[in-house]
Scaffold this active site. Structure first.
Site, PDB file in Angstrom:
ATOM      1  N   ASP A   1     -14.872  -3.409  52.502  1.00 19.28           N
ATOM      2  CA  ASP A   1     -16.270  -2.977  52.463  1.00 19.28           C
ATOM      3  C   ASP A   1     -16.614  -2.277  53.766  1.00 19.28           C
ATOM      4  O   ASP A   1     -15.758  -1.582  54.319  1.00 19.28           O
ATOM      5  CB  ASP A   1     -17.159  -4.209  52.230  1.00 19.28           C
TER       6      ASP A   1
ATOM      7  N   HIS B   1     -23.912  -3.878  54.248  1.00 17.48           N
ATOM      8  CA  HIS B   1     -23.365  -4.153  52.924  1.00 17.48           C
ATOM      9  C   HIS B   1     -22.219  -5.157  52.956  1.00 17.48           C
ATOM     10  O   HIS B   1     -22.199  -6.151  52.212  1.00 17.48           O
ATOM     11  CB  HIS B   1     -22.907  -2.829  52.314  1.00 17.48           C
TER      12      HIS B   1
ATOM     13  N   SER C   1     -22.495  -4.367  43.371  1.00 21.89           N
ATOM     14  CA  SER C   1     -21.899  -4.749  44.656  1.00 21.89           C
ATOM     15  C   SER C   1     -22.121  -6.224  44.955  1.00 21.89           C
ATOM     16  O   SER C   1     -21.342  -6.840  45.689  1.00 21.89           O
ATOM     17  CB  SER C   1     -22.510  -3.921  45.793  1.00 21.89           C
TER      18      SER C   1
END
Length: 1317
Positions: free
Chosen positions: A46, A272, A458
């Site tokens: 990620d 994220h 996600s």
């Protein structure tokens, strides 16, 4: 209101912030708390994880949560190949080295370095920390450091000027100069503020070996105070990390690749990755409800989000990431990243992903994408790779209340509107399972908050990955053998089914049931060792979508069922045990369709051993209901283990489109109600001849506004849905109407997908309709103009039966780019072998191809860089993408991009370099690119944004175009069905193109063209249009001719001047001609000039050649070029002494300067009659065109230029003296005044002298303003000298804040080398 009288609910539904109950995770953990993920490692591919984020320090068993932090992008790499030693100093307490920034770096006394070697590098903080953190840092530094000092300086300067104005209301010349100086100082201050662009900190990096391990230190003080900076070793060894500063709050760690001289600085590129990691496995000792799904699991953080590309992933970063996962022997990969792709399950990255699962036994979980709600919007790789577990996202009522603060829940579990839907274009369903697609959990410290809500697939993927970690933890502790195919089978066969297979796949993950499922299998179970796959149809499924495909029976379709042995030891030779497993395998399969359907005919049984079996099925969709998507799966059950569920699935999707009303070419959908989250899909065949669709929707509700997602898609073979989709989220007020136009392709099935937003409450009532139109150009949908032809003919027609189209206005052409084609520089382009850092398993070595392109801009331009050969391919790209970086001639990094998305860079005028990297493990594939196009190399397109080009003229006939009469006027085009209307359009004249590049030859314009029916259609891009410029423009030829002509004239003048000199120098004292033959004269003249031209170059001959010429030819005593050559020699000698003796004493320098000054005053100035020059140019006839006058004028201009150069040299030498007395200052002032009489004082020729003169007079404002002007006007390759002078000026003025600012600018603008790929 008194709080005690209000009933306040204090029981916050924390469990809904990171849901565990809907997936069965809570049930499993409640029953088996020890199965919390311990013994399991999850790789989070990620944006990277912040080790300081809440809950990410330790596991539930007290061991380190993060086993390592890695950056696979290369954006954090620092070249540390420069090796230095401590500067010798008798004082052991004052040891230092010089960093690449030029700063003195003080080595702390407690550092151990037996070798004495320090590897140094430098890195821009802007290039490695998140944009939000850098912007906060820049703002803080400006507001707290720069602005206060600058405001104070500006206020003081203004005060000085105001005092002077008040004191001298009628200033004399001297006072005017002082006032001008004050104003210049203010102007310069304002200019600096206007152009302020802080590049941010540039950090020196130091790496050394302490005799035991490699250590790195980054100078975050920017002052060389290394004792205030934390020394770090590799994170995996020490789990050390540090923070750049209190303002940015960005943590970093390091990985030292000492064998290849690279320091890898690891920083989380965004929030994220941390959020995803926390969903997977965060552990809160005091608050178990906030835990991630698997608090006992460890994490491997791998950043694939390239900082240079705004955290976009690249194929090289993904390849490295997979290598790291294999090297670290992780159990699970979670990848909440992805893009659309053209070809599912193909390309370099997707092949490596499948390999990681098949050969290395890693369970790979990935997000399905957020591209819904239309069908076939699968994201790669999660929902396109065969061996990946693609996860869709859903929302529960508990999540709605806890996370989204809805005033009431919708009362049902539903897929998120945006969650991508299957099937893939090859029939594969794509979405495997579904999990909660939102969470409130930890984020990095640089966000300045502890937790945050995020939603998307996600978030669904790490929830599922955490669940899988619980399952694997249980299997390991219970010593149950498993394989990735078995885990996938267990998840799908135990999932909670929902109606929408396309969005949730097999259903909602139920991890506690998956554990029971695996336990229930007969032991030993061959299912864990043998994977079954069915292929046929379009590949991994059957997907019939177009009208002609679904009108009749398909005939026999051959399917193949394959058995594949799954081994965990791919690096070892096959064993007897492996072979026995294959021999023992055998099952008798029962085939069914689920749900049962009549349109699929197949055999009922199939006996399968360890070999491939083929069988036929037949599909007859002719009787299926129109305007619907029909789905079933062909499933195979082991007749001896029916409870194990289907061992293999083969999806079959049939879209049955309806035909549009042939009379109206439209469809209406009345009384269509929408519940919260409801999706309505319509499938229709676009009428033949249509290329435009008009959609209208009306909200009939009286008091409810509606948020609706419109998603209209057609599919083309081998192309991503992105290229043909229309998507818009609209908000309809009560009784309002929305109308839009979009492009369509005739005869292809169009999906009209309308989705009420998942969080909307109440029911709304709508009507909507679609109508098709035809405004076509032929012979193709693109128009190609050629500048050499000056016009282009095309046919405008309406192919829609029994209709006419009224075009309201002339065609609208929107030119977007002037496209320049570049070919690589062969000398700087090469293929290189990469280090073991980029070596795949089985010793597959990766090579890189570096291509270098050069181009020049005559004006500032915003450019985009495209590689046509590789454009728009990422996950399905055979090559490891193509990362490019743009630099100026000083190697300053200006921007970067990849082949997938449009990255733009704003550039000033000047020369630029683009370096592009392409990688592969097959050398010959890279060599092919290097030799592309007959050896000229891979082409690159530079797209320059254009605007303001002249409008085109349109005519109905070529005669009208030639005579430029009867142009087509607005509102004059009516298209009747079947009628073809020829149109002639003019091209863009080459002299109207923006003067951005040197030549338009080989360039082309790119844009779009629209034929609007009304105002709303004006923005619709109906057609693409190109204009090619294959020949040099006439203006270029003209300019070239002028240059040639000018050159000829210049050469002629030079010859005339030489002839004049010869004539005048061969007159005897008696006045009689004594001229030798012309050839002898020319030879002697050429020989003399050759010797004179060598004098400045002979810096070591102490004037011997000069004296020799004077002694040989007495008439050269008055030959000014000879003495100027000697002056240049003396100046070059001084420069050489300064270069060779860095510490040249003031006495020796003054001695040389006085020698030059004496030579100018004694030899040169007396040779030029300045009064004669003034007298000539003061005469009225000095501008006469008379031939004799022009000859004299030419001679006088030459003498005046010599005089100017001599004065400049004299002035600079006087300024450079170590002591400036009153006489020297008077002399300088006279030189300044004399120069004013001959040349504009602002001429660039005088810049050096004017700067030095004003510095001596302490007229800093004038110097400052002039330097800023020079920096702005010069190209990047010429600015360094002036930037250094500006820094020296700031130091002289003791403006410390500007010294610091200018030092950072110089480091940024003039780096020692290109940044690494």
């Amino acid at each position: 209101m008194n709080c005690s009288s209000v009933d306040i609910d204090t029981h916050f539904p924390v469990g809904g912030c990171l849901p565990k109950q809907p997936t069965g995770a809570l049930q499993l953990l409640t029953k088996y708390p020890q199965y919390d993920g311990r013994q399991i490692t999850i790789a989070v591919i990620d944006t990277g994880i912040d080790p300081l984020a809440n809950g990410l320090q330790k596991t539930s068993t007290g061991i380190e949560k993060l086993i390592d932090l890695r950056d696979s992008t290369g954006s954090g790499d620092v070249d540390i190949s420069t090796i230095v030693k401590v500067i010798s100093n008798n004082n052991q307490e004052d040891r230092s080295i010089q960093g690449l920034s030029g700063r003195k770096l003080k080595i702390p006394s407690d550092w151990k370095n037996p070798s004495g070697n320090y590897h140094i590098g430098i890195k821009s903080l802007k290039q490695i920390i998140p944009t939000s953190a850098f912007e906060r840092l820049s703002k803080e530094r400006r507001e707290k450091i720069f602005d206060p000092e600058h405001r104070r300086a500006l206020a003081e300067a203004q005060h000085r000027l105001d005092e002077h104005i008040n004191k001298y209301s009628s200033p004399n010349e001297e006072q005017k100069l002082v006032r001008e100086e004050f104003q210049s100082f203010i102007d310069a201050l304002k200019e600096v503020e206007k152009k302020y662009n802080d590049p941010g900190p540039y950090l020196d990096c130091i790496v050394w070996n302490d005799g035991d391990k490699w250590i790195a230190c980054i100078d975050i003080t920017e002052q060389g105070e290394l004792d205030q900076c934390k020394s770090l070793s590799n994170y995996i060894d020490s789990h050390q990390f540090a923070t750049f500063g209190a303002i940015d709050m960005v943590t970093y760690s390091v990985q030292i690749h000492h064998d290849i001289n690279i320091l890898e600085i690891v920083v989380a590129g965004g929030s994220h990755g941390t959020h995803v990691g926390a969903i997977c496995a965060a552990y809160f000792e005091e608050s178990s409800e906030e835990n991630g799904i698997a608090p006992g699991a460890q994490l491997l953080s791998i950043n694939i989000g390239d900082h240079r590309l705004s955290t976009m992933e690249t194929i090289p970063s993904l390849v490295r990431a997979i290598k790291y996962c294999i090297d670290y022997k992780v159990d699970i990969i979670n990848m909440s990243y992805g893009e659309d792709c053209h070809i599912p399950n193909s390309g370099r990255a997707q092949e490596l992903f499948n390999e990681a699962v098949e050969k290395h036994g890693i369970v790979f979980v990935s997000s399905a994408g957020n591209n819904g709600p239309a069908l076939t919007t699968n994201g790669a790789p999660g929902a396109t790779c065969t061996n990946l577990i693609g996860v869709g996202g859903y929302v529960t009522p508990e999540m709605q209340l806890a996370e989204f603060a809805l005033r009431e829940s919708t009362g049902c579990t539903t897929p998120f509107t945006w969650s991508s839907r299957g099937p893939c274009s090859d029939g594969w369903l794509g979405v495997c399972i579904s999990a909660p697609g939102a969470a409130i959990t930890s984020v990095p410290q640089f966000n300045l908050c502890q937790r945050q809500l995020m939603n998307g697939t996600s978030m669904a993927s790490p929830n599922a990955a955490g669940c899988v970690a619980l399952l694997l933890s249980a299997l390991k502790q219970e010593e149950i053998e498993y394989s990735p195919p078995l885990i996938r089978l267990a998840l799908m066969n135990t999932a909670q089914k929902l109606d929408d297979e396309f969005s949730v796949g097999a259903g909602l993950i139920q991890i506690h049931k998956a554990l029971d499922y695996i336990r229930s299998l007969s032991k030993p179970s061959l299912i864990s060792k043998i994977q079954l796959d069915i292929t046929g149809g379009q590949g991994r499924g059957i997907y019939l979508r177009e009208y002609d495909q679904v009108q009749t029976s398909s005939g026999d379709i051959r399917l193949t069922i394959k058995s594949k042995y799954v081994t965990k030891k791919t690096d070892q030779l096959v064993t007897y045990e492996d072979q026995e497993t294959k021999i023992k395998f055998g099952c008798r399969l029962s085939l069914i369709c689920d749900p049962p359907v009549s349109y699929v005919q197949h055999g009922k049984f199939l006996d399968l051993a360890y070999n491939d079996r083929t069988f036929d099925i037949r599909i007859d969709p002719s009787h299926l209901k129109e305007d619907q998507a029909h789905f079933t799966e062909l499933q195979a059950f082991d007749t001896n283990q029916i409870n194990a569920g289907p061992l293999v699935r083969f999806p079959i999707t049939i879209i049955k489109p309806i035909r549009v009303n042939p009379q109206t070419h439209s469809l209406e959908f009345n009384c269509q109600t929408f519940k919260p989250g409801q999706i309505r899909r319509h499938f229709l065949q676009v009428p033949s001849g249509s290329n435009i669709a008009e959609f209208k929707i009306m909200n009939h509700s009286s008091d409810i506004s509606a948020q609706i997602n419109l998603h209209f898609i057609q599919l083309e073979p081998g192309r991503s849905f992105r290229l043909t989709e229309f998507e818009k989220i609209i908000r309809l007020s009560p009784h309002s109407t929305f109308q839009c136009y979009f492009n369509v392709q005739d005869k292809r099935t169009l999906e009209l997908c309308l989705a009420r937003w998942w969080s909307s409450l109440a029911i709304i009532d709508t009507n909507y309709s679609i109508e098709f139109h035809s405004i076509l150009i032929s012979p193709s949908i693109s128009i190609h103009l050629r500048s050499s032809q000056s016009y282009q003919r095309f046919i405008l027609e309406n192919r829609l039966n029994n209709t006419y189209q009224d075009i309201n206005g002339l065609p609208i052409i929107n030119w977007k780019y002037l496209v320049q084609t570049l070919r690589p520089n062969k000398d700087d382009s090469k293929i290189q072998v990469l280090s073991k850092r980029d070596c795949l398993t089985e010793q597959r070595q990766i090579y890189q191809l570096i291509l270098t392109y050069n181009f020049t801009l005559l004006k500032p331009s915003e450019i985009q860089v495209k590689c046509p050969y590789l454009h728009e391919f990422l996950y399905d790209n055979e090559y490891e993408a193509a990362l490019w970086m743009c630099f100026d001639t000083n190697k300053q990094y200006l921007g970067a991009g990849d082949v997938v998305k449009n990255y733009s860079v704003k550039l000033e005028k000047g020369d630029f370099i683009i370096r592009m990297q392409i990688r592969h493990d097959k050398y010959d594939l890279l060599e092919r690119l290097l030799k592309d196009n007959g050896g000229t190399g891979l082409a690159l397109h530079i797209e320059h944004k254009v605007s303001g080009l002249p409008t085109h003229d349109f005519y109905h006939s070529l005669d009208n175009l030639h005579t430029q009469k009867k142009k087509i006027q607005a509102s004059s085009i009516k298209l009747q069905w079947g009628h073809q209307m020829p149109i002639y359009m003019t091209t863009v004249l080459e002299d109207k193109l923006p003067k951005i590049i040197n030549s338009t030859a080989g360039t082309f314009l790119f844009g779009t063209m629209t034929f609007p029916k009304n105002e709303k259609m004006k923005k619709l891009e109906m057609n693409t249009i190109y204009q090619y410029f294959t020949e040099p423009s006439s203006s270029s030829s003209s300019t070239s001719s002028k240059k040639s002509s000018s050159s000829s004239v210049s050469n002629t003048n030079k010859k005339q001047e030489k002839t004049t000199v010869i004539t005048t120098t061969t007159i005897t004292d008696e006045g009689t001609s004594n001229t030798p033959s012309l050839k002898d004269q020319q030879y002697q003249e050429a020989l003399r000039d050759l010797k004179i031209s060598w004098i400045p170059k002979l810096t070591d001959d102490q004037g011997k050649l000069y004296e020799e010429l004077l002694s040989e030819q007495q008439d050269l005593n008055n030959h000014i070029p000879l003495h100027i050559a000697r002056l240049q020699q003396l100046e070059n000698q001084l420069k050489q002494q300064q270069q060779q003796q860095s510490c040249l004493t003031a006495e020796k320098k003054d001695e040389k300067l006085n020698e030059i000054i004496k030579f100018i005053q004694d030899k040169l100035l007396c040779l030029i009659d300045e009064d004669l020059i003034f007298k000539f140019f003061g005469q009225k006839n000095s501008s006469s065109n008379d031939k004799e006058i022009q000859i004299i004028k030419s001679d006088m201009e030459k003498r005046r230029n010599w005089l100017i150069d001599i004065y400049i040299s004299l002035g600079i030498c006087l300024c450079d003296l170590s002591t400036i007395n009153d006489d020297t200052l008077t002399n300088l002032t006279n030189i300044y005044k004399n120069l004013q009489k001959h040349i504009d004082i602002n001429d660039g020729k005088l810049t050096n002298f004017i700067n030095k003169y004003n510095l001596i007079k302490k007229s800093y404002g004038r110097v400052w303003k002039l330097l800023l002007k020079q920096i702005e006007e010069k190209s990047s390759s010429q600015q360094q000298e002036y930037d250094q002078k500006l820094l020296q000026l700031y130091q002289t003025m003791n403006m410390k804040y500007l010294v610091s600012y200018q030092e950072r600018l110089i480091i940024a603008k003039y780096p020692p080398a290109y940044i690494l790929f």
